[in-house]
Design a protein around this motif. Structure first.
Motif, short mmCIF file in Angstrom:
data_model
loop_
_atom_site.label_atom_id
_atom_site.label_comp_id
_atom_site.label_asym_id
_atom_site.label_seq_id
_atom_site.Cartn_x
_atom_site.Cartn_y
_atom_site.Cartn_z
N HIS A 13 0.68 -1.19 0.14
CA HIS A 13 0.14 0.00 0.11
C HIS A 13 0.93 1.22 -0.02
CE1 HIS A 13 0.64 -0.91 4.24
NE2 HIS A 13 0.56 -0.01 4.39
N THR A 14 2.24 1.12 -0.31
CA THR A 14 3.10 2.24 -0.50
C THR A 14 3.96 1.82 -1.59
OG1 THR A 14 4.47 1.32 1.22
CG2 THR A 14 3.22 2.92 1.94
N LYS A 15 4.29 3.13 -2.37
CA LYS A 15 5.01 2.93 -3.51
C LYS A 15 6.44 2.09 -3.22
CE LYS A 15 3.86 7.30 -6.00
NZ LYS A 15 3.11 7.94 -5.11
N HIS A 16 7.16 2.24 -2.40
CA HIS A 16 8.26 1.72 -2.13
C HIS A 16 8.36 0.21 -2.21
CE1 HIS A 16 7.40 0.87 1.89
NE2 HIS A 16 8.67 0.37 2.23
N ARG A 17 7.26 -0.48 -2.04
CA ARG A 17 7.21 -2.00 -2.31
C ARG A 17 6.95 -2.34 -3.37
NH1 ARG A 17 3.47 -4.05 2.34
NH2 ARG A 17 4.61 -5.94 1.87
N LEU A 18 6.73 -1.69 -4.66
CA LEU A 18 6.38 -2.01 -5.90
C LEU A 18 7.80 -1.97 -6.69
CD1 LEU A 18 3.33 0.59 -6.54
CD2 LEU A 18 3.45 -1.99 -6.36
N VAL A 19 7.74 -3.00 -7.75
CA VAL A 19 8.89 -3.35 -8.35
C VAL A 19 9.57 -1.75 -9.07
CG1 VAL A 19 9.97 -4.23 -10.52
CG2 VAL A 19 8.46 -5.44 -8.83
N GLU A 20 8.65 -1.14 -9.84
CA GLU A 20 8.84 0.18 -10.21
C GLU A 20 9.81 1.18 -9.47
OE1 GLU A 20 8.54 2.31 -14.15
OE2 GLU A 20 7.90 0.19 -13.43
N PHE A 21 9.63 0.99 -8.02
CA PHE A 21 10.38 1.91 -7.08
C PHE A 21 11.44 1.05 -6.35
CE2 PHE A 21 6.28 3.73 -8.01
CZ PHE A 21 6.47 5.16 -8.30
N GLY A 22 11.61 0.00 -6.73
CA GLY A 22 12.77 -0.83 -5.93
C GLY A 22 12.25 -1.65 -5.11
N GLY A 23 10.92 -1.86 -5.16
CA GLY A 23 10.54 -2.58 -4.16
C GLY A 23 10.39 -4.43 -4.70
N HIS A 24 9.61 -5.18 -3.72
CA HIS A 24 9.58 -6.80 -3.97
C HIS A 24 8.50 -6.94 -4.89
CE1 HIS A 24 6.32 -6.66 -1.08
NE2 HIS A 24 7.11 -5.80 -0.27
N GLY A 25 7.59 -6.22 -4.91
CA GLY A 25 6.31 -6.62 -5.68
C GLY A 25 5.33 -7.57 -5.51
N PHE A 26 4.44 -7.90 -6.26
CA PHE A 26 3.16 -8.73 -6.04
C PHE A 26 3.80 -10.25 -6.39
CE2 PHE A 26 0.38 -5.19 -7.24
CZ PHE A 26 -0.03 -4.71 -6.03
N SER A 27 4.94 -10.20 -6.92
CA SER A 27 5.45 -11.90 -7.10
C SER A 27 6.46 -12.23 -6.26
CB SER A 27 5.81 -11.77 -8.66
OG SER A 27 7.18 -10.73 -8.72
N HIS A 28 6.72 -11.32 -4.86
CA HIS A 28 7.64 -12.10 -4.00
C HIS A 28 7.32 -13.15 -3.28
CE1 HIS A 28 10.46 -11.33 -0.68
NE2 HIS A 28 9.60 -11.39 0.26
N ILE A 29 6.36 -13.39 -2.99
CA ILE A 29 5.99 -14.77 -2.39
C ILE A 29 6.29 -15.54 -3.56
CG2 ILE A 29 3.93 -16.14 -1.65
CD1 ILE A 29 2.67 -13.83 -0.29
N ILE A 30 5.67 -15.72 -4.79
CA ILE A 30 5.90 -16.96 -5.49
C ILE A 30 7.38 -16.91 -5.80
CG2 ILE A 30 5.70 -17.47 -8.22
CD1 ILE A 30 3.10 -15.94 -8.10
N ASN A 31 8.18 -15.83 -6.00
CA ASN A 31 9.64 -15.88 -6.49
C ASN A 31 10.60 -16.27 -5.32
OD1 ASN A 31 9.12 -15.74 -9.01
ND2 ASN A 31 9.41 -13.28 -8.90
N ASN A 32 10.27 -15.80 -3.99
CA ASN A 32 11.32 -15.86 -3.21
C ASN A 32 10.82 -16.64 -1.80
OD1 ASN A 32 12.75 -13.85 -4.50
ND2 ASN A 32 11.62 -12.35 -3.93
N ILE A 33 9.48 -16.52 -1.29
CA ILE A 33 9.24 -17.08 -0.32
C ILE A 33 8.82 -18.40 -0.61
CG2 ILE A 33 7.24 -17.13 1.63
CD1 ILE A 33 9.29 -14.64 1.60
N VAL A 34 8.10 -19.01 -1.64
CA VAL A 34 7.87 -20.44 -1.92
C VAL A 34 9.11 -21.21 -1.74
CG1 VAL A 34 6.94 -21.94 -3.49
CG2 VAL A 34 5.45 -20.12 -2.98
N PRO A 35 9.93 -20.94 -2.46
CA PRO A 35 11.36 -21.73 -2.26
C PRO A 35 12.02 -21.65 -1.24
CG PRO A 35 11.45 -20.00 -4.37
CD PRO A 35 10.34 -19.67 -3.78
N LYS A 36 11.64 -20.73 -0.30
CA LYS A 36 12.19 -20.84 1.11
C LYS A 36 11.34 -21.69 2.12
CE LYS A 36 14.83 -18.66 4.64
NZ LYS A 36 16.29 -18.60 4.47
#
Length: 358
Positions: free
Chosen positions: A310-333
């Motif tokens: 709900h803030t810009k800094h967490r979106l990919v465009e602004f250097g954040g992890h984005g909506f795909s973070h769980i798929i790409n980073n959390i599921v493997p963990k």
């Protein structure tokens, strides 16, 4: 037949796919501005309006609500970045997103419709009221009966949304929430919870709650009011447990009430929580540990995950992890921590479908 209502129409529960159950595409968060420490103010360009760049990214990650540009999550910059982020989510296998913005923080159904249409991602909108502190004065006196009427109309009949000068579409909400409350719960917030329980009992839809930040007792109190109003525990999500119930025994006690335990701050790796300095925000690794605790105690079918961006800094465009973070980073963990693919699919696919279908 059971169905799930998206902003583009009904789908079958088996077509929902990998789902994020608590996200935002656009909202007004102005009332949650928190000034950064005076010693750091120059890095926020006198505190407020500097855009995000490499020289201030670290400061904004630590004090995200200290940048007015960062918490302006309803401007054109945000909307373009969210559209791009949802496309990335789709690219990595994401299928559906539940958008939790409700009355008080400026729900944008037109944007939800446009994003779903362009990306092919299912978007489910919520009806209801956020925190009392975000409401206009004329809203605070609304009765339970009028709230029930509003929830019911927006789910059953839908809302007229003008998507172009010449075209208006009817968009239906697919669940109730997020219904917001502080702690102690205000009278307005209590009425919103009661209305959610009464409406859920009638429509059999899903409900999601935002509990107060200041006490681990808040989720219990919200659930008590909801259940006494006739709501079904098995169709209820308690959001933000990451920052609300930190004690393992209390978490297990809450899980016994039968609702969904949602960990929806994945991607936040800063222990400092500006909204409540007394809380040590857990890391993603610690969040996975809580999921594992619930799983080991037979609550796999009561777990949900999301990011609550709900803030810009967490979106990919602004250097954040984005909506795909769980798929790409959390599921493997999670797999390295003993979760099987079937268990992960239960959390990300089956549980969201069970919650949303009615």
């Amino acid at each position: 037949m059971e169905k799930i209502q998206t902003v583009l129409g009904d789908i079958k529960p088996q077509d929902l796919g990998i789902t994020l159950t608590h996200e935002h595409f656009s909202l007004n968060f102005d009332k949650f501005f928190c000034a950064p420490p005076e010693s750091l103010a120059k890095y926020f360009n006198d505190g407020v309006n500097e855009k995000l760049h490499l020289k201030n990214a670290g400061f904004i990650r630590q004090y995200p609500y200290g940048s007015k540009y960062n918490i302006n999550y309803e401007d054109e910059d945000t909307h373009k970045a969210v559209m791009n982020d949802v496309k990335i989510f789709k690219e990595f296998g994401g299928s559906s997103i539940v958008e939790n913005t409700t009355c008080g923080i400026n729900q944008n159904l037109k944007l939800m419709y446009e994003i779903s249409k362009e990306t092919g991602v299912n978007v489910i909108a919520g009806t209801g009221y956020y925190l009392g502190m975000t409401q206009k004065s004329d809203v605070l006196d609304i009765s339970v009966e009028k709230m029930v009427d509003s929830y019911t109309q927006e789910i059953v009949e839908g809302i007229d949304v003008k998507i172009s000068p010449s075209e208006t579409v009817k968009v239906k909400c697919g669940m109730i929430g997020e219904i917001g409350s502080a702690y102690p719960i205000s009278e307005f917030e209590k009425r919103a919870i009661i209305a959610a329980g009464e409406t859920q009992s009638a429509l059999k839809c899903g409900v999601t709650f935002h509990p107060g930040r200041d006490s681990p007792n808040s989720p219990f109190e919200v659930m008590r009011i909801y259940l006494e109003a006739g709501g079904n525990a098995s169709k209820c999500i308690m959001s933000h447990l990451d920052r609300t119930i930190l004690d393992d025994d209390k978490l297990l006690e809450f899980s016994d009430l039968g609702g969904y335990c949602q960990y929806d701050f994945f991607g936040l790796e800063c222990s400092h929580f500006q909204m409540n300095h007394k809380i040590d925000m857990p890391s993603d690794a610690q969040r996975i540990g809580k999921l594992n605790l619930l799983k080991e105690h037979g609550k796999l079918n009561r777990i949900l995950m999301s990011h609550d961006i709900h803030t810009k800094h967490r979106l990919v465009e602004f250097g954040g992890h984005g909506f795909s973070h769980i798929i790409n980073n959390i599921v493997p963990k999670m797999k390295t921590r003993g979760f099987t693919q079937d268990e992960i699919d239960t959390i990300l696919i089956k549980n969201p479908a069970d919650w949303l279908k009615f």
